[in-house]
Design an enzyme around this catalytic site. Sequence first.
Site: not given
Length: 556
Positions: A124-125, A128, A130, A220, A222, A227
Site C-alpha cells: 500500500a502506497s 508507484l 515510473t 496515504h 504505506k 508473507d
Amino acid sequence: MAAATAAAAGPVLWRRLLGLLPGRPGLAALLGRLSDRLGSYRDRRRRRSPWLLLAPLLSPAVPQVTSPPCCLCPEGVHRFQWIRNLVPEFGVSSSHVRVLSSPAEFFELMKSQINVAKRRVVMASLYLGTGPLEQELVDCLECTLEKSLQAKFPSDLKVSILLDFTRGSRGRKNSRTMLLPLLQKFPEQVRVSLFHTPNLRGLLRLLIPERFNETIGLQHIKVYLFDNNVILSGANLSDSYFTNRQDRYVLLQDCPEVADFFTELVGAVGDVSLQLQADNTVQVLEGMVHPYKGDRAAYCKAANKRVMDVINSARVRQQVLHAQTFHGDSLLTQEDAAAAGDRRPAPDTWIYPLIQMKPFEIQIDEIVTETLLTEAERGARVYLTTGYFNLTQAYMDLVLGTRAEYQILLASPEVNGFFGAKGVAGAIPAAYVHIERQFFRELCSLGQQERVRLQEYWRRGWTFHAKGLWLYLAGSGLPCLTLIGSPNFGYRSVHRDLEAQIAIVTESRALQQQLHQEQEQLYLRSGVVSSATFEQPSRQVKLWVKMVTPLIKNFF
C-alpha cells in the site's frame, strides 16, 4: 479496573473527564481536541486561552474491554495498555523488530523480500513511480509470480497493491501503466486497487486539474508486507525514496498476526476502491457503492463498516488470545509453549495499529496521538518529526499546553520535497517557513522556546520525509514508545487522507536502544531554530505567500 471499564464504555467526554481524577490511570483524559472548524477564528487570536483545551470533539465511544482483572496479567509492564481498548494489541518479541536507517536499505530489503515471498505480497502506497528503480520492483514481482507457477508444487501466491487513484493516474506514464503488464500476465494472482476519495466528485472533480485534485484527499497508507514480514514506513514507492529522501522504516519479522491484520486492512480499503482492469479501465466491486458517482453518505457508511469490521474483529481475537494466555485455568509457561511447538519468545514489545480515515469517521490515530501528547508528564521528552510542519491546531495547543519537553524536527526549505518545484508548488516551502515562523513567535511570546525546541534537518543533495515521534518517560534516557507510519500530524493527515501507523511500546532495552539511535541519527543532521534563522535571505517570505497560506494550509 471496573471503573476504567465503565469509563471506556461511556461517552468519550466523560471518559476524558474521568481521566483527570486521581486513581484513574487507565484511560486518560483527551483534552485539547479542538475543532478545526473553529480554526479560522482561533488563528485571528494572537494568544489562545488555555481554556480552549477544554473544547472536545464528539467521537465514537471507546469499545468496552471485558477481560477480568488478574494478578498474572502483565498489564503493569507499561502504561499504554489503554490503547488496546481501541485497536488490537499484538505482543511480539523485540528480537522480531528491526529499525532500518536508509533509503537504500529499505529498497534492497523490499526486493529481497519479494524474491522469497511464497504466499502473499501486499503493498500500500500513495503511488508507484515510473523510473528504472521502480521497474526493478515490478520485475521482481513478475519473477516471483512466474516462479510460483513454475514450481514443482505451484504456490497460491497473491499480490495485492493499493494506490491512490488521482496520484497513480497522473501523466501518460504512471503507476497504472507500470502495473498493467502484471495484471495482463497474472490476472488470477494480481489485484491493483485505486482508492478515490469520496470528497472529489461532481463539478469539483470536473473543474480541478490534475495534480491539484490530489489536495482534496488521498490514500496515504504505506505498508509493505511479504508473507509474515511487515514493513511500516512513510516512504512511497518512488526512486527518491530508494536513494536520497530520508524517511523512517521498521521491519516486523515473522509476525503472522500483524501481517494478517494489515492484509485485511489493505484488502478492506481495496474493496471500497476502484479495481484496475487489464485494459487500463477501472471498475467497482459488485454490490459496492461507487466512490464519486454513488451516494456519498452510503459509500462512507459502507467503507466505515468494512474497515471497522477488520479492526474490531482483530481486537476481539487478540483479547481472546490475551485472556487464554493470562486468565486460563492452566497458565502455559514458555517451556510448555516450546514443548507444544510454539518456539516464539515471550513478548516484551507491543504493536498497536493506529488508523485515521476521517472521510469514513474513523479517528483512532487522532485520539491516541492527542492522548499521548496530553499525558506527557513533566520531565518526559517527546521527539516529534515531520517532513511538513503544519500541525493541527489541537496538536499545537497540546504542545504549548502540556509540561513535557519537546524537540520538533522539521525540514529546512532546501530539503523540502517541493523545493525548486515549478509553478505554485515552488512556493510551498516558503509557506512552511511562514507557518514555522508563526509558531516560533508564539513560543517566544509564551516564554516556552526552551521547553519546546524547533530543529531543522539539512543534508546536501537529500530531501526529508521522516515522520513520527519517540517518547522518553521522565528519568529515562531511552524511548519506550514510538509512532511510525504515514501521518504527518497536519490537517491533511487528520481530516482528508487515509493514514496508518503503529505505536510500538517496548520494555526491551535493546529495541529501545535501536529507537534511540534512529532518533539521534536524524537529529544529528539538524540545527536549532532561533530568531536569527528567520533573518537569513533564504527565509524571506513574499507577501502574497503570507496572505495565501492561511487559506490553503489545510490542503498541503
